[in-house]
Motif scaffolding. Structure first.
Motif, mmCIF file in Angstrom:
data_model
loop_
_atom_site.group_PDB
_atom_site.id
_atom_site.type_symbol
_atom_site.label_atom_id
_atom_site.label_comp_id
_atom_site.label_asym_id
_atom_site.label_seq_id
_atom_site.Cartn_x
_atom_site.Cartn_y
_atom_site.Cartn_z
ATOM 1 N N PRO A 455 0.919 -1.326 0.005
ATOM 2 C CA PRO A 455 0.058 0.000 0.076
ATOM 3 C C PRO A 455 0.735 1.264 0.003
ATOM 4 N N ASP A 456 1.877 1.286 0.566
ATOM 5 C CA ASP A 456 2.763 2.613 0.492
ATOM 6 C C ASP A 456 3.871 2.497 -0.569
ATOM 7 N N GLY A 457 3.577 1.622 -1.552
ATOM 8 C CA GLY A 457 4.654 1.452 -2.480
ATOM 9 C C GLY A 457 5.053 2.702 -3.085
ATOM 10 N N ASP A 458 4.163 3.934 -3.296
ATOM 11 C CA ASP A 458 4.356 5.150 -3.684
ATOM 12 C C ASP A 458 5.385 5.891 -2.824
ATOM 13 N N ALA A 459 5.527 5.789 -1.445
ATOM 14 C CA ALA A 459 6.080 6.282 -0.659
ATOM 15 C C ALA A 459 7.609 5.678 -0.667
ATOM 16 N N ILE A 460 7.581 4.264 -0.921
ATOM 17 C CA ILE A 460 9.014 3.832 -1.224
ATOM 18 C C ILE A 460 9.555 4.183 -2.225
#
Lengths: 687, 204
Positions: A455-460
């Motif tokens: 879910p936090d792939g864009d943050a990574i």
């Protein structure tokens, strides 16, 4: 550069060239068995003997002597090499005679016959008859794994396989025990090899000692129809040659492509072959009262058209799997536009890569060959050994040269090279970014789907962009921000913009119960579509997707259609048709064309050529075959500014079982055997 | 020379004794970082000494793990060098030289003694005391024929004195190493026949 005369032809070569390379430069043919361009020099077969002037007055192994080792003649005349002199001819005949002393004359029952280096070279450089009347040596056959069959009596001890496993594969599993005439090539106490590249040893073997086991006695080399193509088992797009006999694909071999796979392919690429013939969808199916029944194309298309006509665009979705070619993705996209579908997605694993961040945000910008220019590597949430074994071999090649600092954030694994382990999750990545240390000059930041498919792939992704920016990943002429995809279709689908439109839901949301009424599923088998929606599955294999389907429209596998694929670097490559799809199965783009006809609003093309023309008009960069349209490094800087909060969870590799990642591999008995072996090895290691 | 395989009966495990471990660490420290594999031959040798002069599979793996080498690399070395015994040997392991000078001086007769008293080559006698193997030149040609028993050379052998030597070893009596006929080194037997003006009675 040094001048040297080869058979009277003067060539100017670098002094560190071997004589063999200089001879090749001059166009002289030098026979060899142990020498291989991509392996270290062994110099033990002695087949490449040449005569030299300016060096020792005896036949010299040209693979093991450098041009600079030769002295110039009087008055500075360049040193000379002879490859056709009587001395060389006699020396080669002698070497060949010794090699044949213990080599059985069983060519008629040997699978290597017809593509055997020893056979060819015995004919070209050997004597005309045998003087050997004694008994030949016999050697026990060894078990070295499910992919390579051994016939060790045929071994001529070139040690190419030993050097390959030690140097390229990095597992060091093969060796030569005993000595002299009793030397034997084997793995440690006949254990199975564990490398994902082990199949290559059969290609390297110049004789019939190591042969691909699944192709045992299947066909002769001259019976094959050979088709050059590209692989879709991972996102690397390795160059392959598909060998068919009649209608059946018998084997897949690597082709040389220095920019991508050099000349290696992974075991999955090579031995997925039997999966192409099993579990195939060879006719349309319609689900009636819970059971799938065979149907005609007309019936099936009619059923889909009826459902689509009675469903609103906002309640329909389209999903693209991992093995789709550009053509069918494009056709599905056009069809979706006609139907007003907003819920499009090609990221069945839930990856958060997005074309809106710019093309550079989802490409392997450094390029595969560029790995060799990098001076440091940061791996984020990836296990390249499982996600792209051939690319991993390239990383290892760079690592062996030295001066290559590798660090890893994510799951610990044996990657065949040493690395500094930084930690398991985003926190460690953040610490790495904030380190007070001189950044590398050309750092490669490799981001795996394990870091992005969450879910936090864009943050990574943003964190990785920061890491690249602040730790030497982006500089003049170097863009080290590199996303390693696991799906062959992914970059192409992203290029075509196959992601949710404005107001559309991503895949992992629209497959939820009650979200949609109709889902077009183009070969996405790794996602669970919850009950409720009417699913139309277009694909080649009866796998998870087909079991969930309400209508199955049988498509073709990658060897059965001409299709464009964009690899993880953004390189456009074409896969060619080597065989025909079974039964009533059709090429996937044609299915969408037929479906659009059934819907009464035909797509604007009737042939593959017309489709490609339309495709290239919309996306001109896709027509430049084998070229990379590089992304704009500026978008990495913009991506780094993207504000999203990373969670604390550790990264988990997306590949649980290397051998069973897609429907073709899951249909293959050979892959199942490899998988079982790998799992039992894992269990043993855990004990 | 023939194909060499690991013994069929293998011990469960192998562990270096504390002394040998300390010794091995000193050997490894001789080599620069990352080159520990260079200590593989001394390590195997020590393991063989500790394990009654033969190398079990567990020892090969232990050495490989200690030096960070793939197991096959160590197996290659253990099978290449014939001085590494892969099968159990007797308490007294007789290596008989059968190369030309020894053969000319009667090593065939010594072999007959061994065959009679010990049995066929590479088989341990039932009581576990003796086993023997014919090897290539051990470099004591001046005192041929000769054998090596464990770490010592026994030279100037005849069937009679060799048989006595074996009996003494079996009975646990102390034996004389080196020449069995009283020579102190490799000087000529009996009187000098050459260089008499320089050495012996006739010199000065």
């Amino acid at each position: 550069m040094t001048k040297i005369l080869v058979d009277g032809v003067e060539v100017d070569v670098p002094p560190e060239f071997t004589l063999l390379q200089a001879c090749e430069e001059a166009g002289a043919e030098v026979p060899r068995f142990c020498y291989h361009e991509r392996l270290s020099i062994a110099g033990n077969c002695r087949m490449c003997l040449v005569e030299v002037k300016g060096g020792p007055p005896k036949p010299q192994a040209s693979c093991a002597m450098a041009v600079k080792d030769l002295r110039p003649g009087p008055a500075g005349a360049p040193p000379e090499v002879f490859t056709k002199s009587p001395m060389v001819k006699k020396a080669r005949e002698g070497v060949m005679e010794f090699l044949l002393v213990n080599h059985p004359l069983d060519c008629p029952i040997c699978d290597q016959g017809g593509e055997c280096d020893l056979q060819d070279q015995a004919l070209a450089f050997g004597g005309d008859s045998s003087r050997f009347i004694e008994n030949k040596r016999a050697v026990e056959n060894k078990y070295i794994g499910p992919l390579v069959k051994t016939e060790m009596t045929r071994c001529i001890h070139c040690t190419r396989c030993v050097r390959f496993t030690a140097e390229v594969a990095g597992t060091g599993e093969m060796g030569a025990i005993g000595r002299g005439e009793d030397m034997e090539i084997t793995t440690y106490l006949q254990s199975a090899m564990s490398s994902e590249l082990q199949g290559n040893v059969a290609d390297l073997c110049p004789v019939g000692a190591l042969l691909p086991k699944p192709q045992n006695f299947r066909a002769r080399p001259w019976e094959y129809q050979k088709t050059e193509s590209v692989d879709v088992q991972d996102a690397l797009g390795s160059a392959i040659r598909v060998d068919t006999r009649g209608r059946e694909v018998i084997r897949i071999l690597p082709r040389v492509n220095d920019a991508v796979n050099e000349e290696w392919i992974s075991d999955k690429t090579r031995q997925v072959v039997d999966g192409l013939a099993r579990q195939r969808l060879d006719r349309p199916f319609i689900r009636e009262s819970g059971r799938l029944r065979p149907a005609s194309w007309q019936e099936a298309l009619g059923a889909v058209a009826a459902k689509a006509k009675s469903t609103a665009g906002a309640k329909m979705g389209a999903l693209v799997g991992d093995l789709a070619a550009l053509e069918e993705i494009f056709a599905l996209k056009l069809l979706a536009e006609k139907l007003g579908i907003l819920h499009l997605d090609c990221r069945q694993d839930g990856s958060r890569v997005d074309p809106s961040f710019g093309r550079a945000s989802y490409l392997f910008n450094a390029t595969v060959a560029g790995i060799e220019d990098a001076d440091a590597l940061l791996i984020v949430g990836s296990n390249p050994r499982k996600e792209a074994p051939v690319l991993n071999a390239r990383i290892r090649k760079r690592w062996l040269k030295g001066g290559f600092n590798i660090s890893l954030v994510g799951e610990r694994a044996d990657l065949t090279y040493d690395y500094q382990y930084l930690g398991a999750g985003p926190d460690s990545l953040l610490q790495f970014i904030q380190r007070e240390q001189e950044p590398a000059k050309k750092r490669l930041v490799l981001i795996g789907q394990g870091a992005l498919a969450r879910p936090d792939g864009d943050a990574i992704l943003a964190l990785a962009a920061q890491a690249a920016q602040r730790r030497g990943g982006i500089s003049e002429g170097w863009n080290g921000f590199s996303v390693l995809h696991a799906a062959a279709s992914r970059v192409g689908a992203l290029d075509l913009g196959f992601v949710p439109g404005r107001g559309g839901l991503p895949a992992h949301e629209f497959v939820k119960r009650g979200a949609l009424d109709l889902v077009f599923n183009l070969g996405a088998d790794e996602i669970e579509i919850e009950p409720g929606a009417f699913v139309v599955y277009i694909g080649s294999h009866g796998d998870r997707g087909a079991h969930r389907a309400d209508v199955i429209l049988p498509g073709s596998a990658y060897t059965e259609k001409s299709g464009l694929f964009v690899n993880t670097e953004g390189r456009v490559q074409v896969a060619s048709r080597a065989a025909f799809p079974p039964g009533e199965a059709r090429e996937d783009w044609a299915i969408f064309r037929a479906l659009s006809g059934a819907l009464g609003d035909a797509l604007p093309f009737d042939s593959l050529t017309q489709l490609r023309k339309a495709l290239f008009e919309r996306h001109p960069h896709l027509q430049r075959l084998d070229a990379i349209e590089s992304g704009d490094a500026g978008s990495i800087a913009k991506l780094a500014q993207h504000s999203a909060v990373a969670m604390k969870d550790p990264f988990v590799s997306i590949i649980a079982d290397f051998y069973l990642t897609n429907p073709i591999a899951r249909a293959s008995a050979v892959m199942a055997e490899c998988s079982a072996l790998a799992q039992s090895r894992l269990r043993q290691a855990a004990e | 020379m023939s194909v060499r395989r690991l013994a069929e009966k293998q011990p469960e495990s192998f562990e270096f004794t504390p002394q040998n471990k300390a010794w091995l660490e000193k050997q490894i420290a001789k080599y620069p970082d990352g080159r520990q594999a260079s200590a593989v031959v001394p390590a195997l040798w020590q393991a063989q000494k500790q394990n009654d002069y033969w190398l079990p599979r567990a020892a090969i793996e232990k050495v490989a793990d200690t030096l960070g080498m793939p197991h096959i690399r160590v197996l290659e070395i253990a099978t290449f060098y014939t001085m590494f015994n892969l099968e159990p040997v007797g308490k007294f392991y007789v290596q008989l030289c059968g190369t030309t000078p020894c053969m000319l001086r009667g090593s065939d007769d010594i072999i007959k003694v061994l065959e009679r008293k010990v049995g066929p080559q590479r088989q341990v006698r039932v009581d576990g005391l003796f086993s023997w193997a014919e090897v290539e030149c051990l470099g004591a040609c001046c005192n041929a024929p000769m054998v090596q028993i464990n770490d010592d050379y026994y030279e100037d052998l005849t069937p009679e004195n060799f048989e006595k030597l074996l009996d003494d070893l079996a009975a646990g009596r102390s034996v004389k190493t080196g020449s069995q006929t009283g020579r102190s080194g490799s000087e000529p037997e009996g009187v000098l026949t050459s260089l008499t003006s320089l050495y012996g009675e006739g010199s000065k």
